[in-house]
Write an enzyme that holds these catalytic residues in place. Structure first.
Site, PDB file in Angstrom:
ATOM      1  N   HIS A 122      63.184-104.382  33.148  1.00 18.31           N
ATOM      2  CA  HIS A 122      62.853-104.375  31.554  1.00 18.31           C
ATOM      3  C   HIS A 122      63.423-105.919  31.234  1.00 18.31           C
ATOM      4  CE1 HIS A 122      62.050-100.460  30.576  1.00 18.31           C
ATOM      5  NE2 HIS A 122      63.147-100.185  31.504  1.00 18.31           N
ATOM      6  N   THR A 174      69.789-108.103  46.391  1.00 15.72           N
ATOM      7  CA  THR A 174      69.196-108.750  45.372  1.00 15.72           C
ATOM      8  C   THR A 174      68.062-109.566  45.856  1.00 15.72           C
ATOM      9  OG1 THR A 174      70.828-110.163  45.076  1.00 15.72           O
ATOM     10  CG2 THR A 174      70.876-108.597  43.506  1.00 15.72           C
ATOM     11  N   LYS A 175      68.494-109.856  47.199  1.00 14.88           N
ATOM     12  CA  LYS A 175      67.520-110.724  48.050  1.00 14.88           C
ATOM     13  C   LYS A 175      67.381-110.419  49.424  1.00 14.88           C
ATOM     14  CE  LYS A 175      69.907-114.794  46.186  1.00 14.88           C
ATOM     15  NZ  LYS A 175      71.028-115.721  46.681  1.00 14.88           N
TER      16      LYS A 175
END
Length: 197
Positions: A122, A174-175
């Site tokens: 979001h 996250t990577k």
């Protein structure tokens, strides 16, 4: 023909909103969609197993596929509202996993318990607008063949996990994860490479 019709609906904000309200109510597919459309539209591969208690928030807006001899264990949640959820062959999705598209999982993948894959985020940058009214960003998550994802992991939007990679329990990814690599931690970091020569 269906692809052309879908493209025309997506291009028209009015028709897109009408079709969405017809198919979706309070963030999930309407009961008539689950009972009358989904059984004809979404076919599982041979030997595929979806255990009791799974919540399939899937609608004809996007694709949902589970391959041959793959399984969704108890209490999994699958949501294809913002993107396809595609699961390959011989893949085991453990108990209480959450799979939010766009997401593509390859063949021979093992996913332990309580793992969250979320291909959406979001927006929150405009403080004058409630976060729930801001736009949704989506990026496909890809898990290639022969991976192992440990329990209690979070895989974020846009992450690509390479072939034969291992994600340690409790990691937040996250990577991208290179093939033949073991990662762990919060955020996940490389802790080992796997010799594959």
């Amino acid at each position: 023909m269906l692809d052309t019709l879908k493209a025309k609906i997506i291009a028209s904000p009015v028709w897109k909103d009408r079709i969405h309200r017809l198919l979706i109510g309070r963030g999930r597919p309407r009961r008539w969609v689950k009972l009358l459309i989904n059984p004809w539209l979404f076919r599982h591969g041979k030997g595929a197993l979806v255990r009791n208690g799974c919540i399939l928030n899937v609608s004809p807006i996007n694709n949902f596929r589970i391959g041959n001899n793959s399984s969704l264990e108890e209490s999994c949640v699958v949501d294809n509202g913002v993107g396809d959820v595609l699961i390959g062959d011989n893949t085991m999705v453990g108990m209480r996993n959450t799979l939010i598209g766009p997401l593509r999982i390859g063949n021979h993948v093992i996913i332990a318990q309580n793992v969250v894959f979320s291909g959406l985020n979001h927006s929150y940058e405009d403080a004058s607008v409630p976060i729930c009214k801001q736009r949704i960003n989506k990026k496909q998550i890809v898990v290639e063949d022969d991976c192992w994802i440990g329990a209690n992991c979070v895989i974020t939007a846009g992450v690509h996990i390479g072939t034969h990679a291992v994600v340690g329990a409790g990691s937040i990814v996250t990577k991208n994860v290179a093939p033949y690599t073991v990662v762990a931690g919060c955020p996940a970091r490389i802790i080992k490479t796997i010799d594959h020569t």
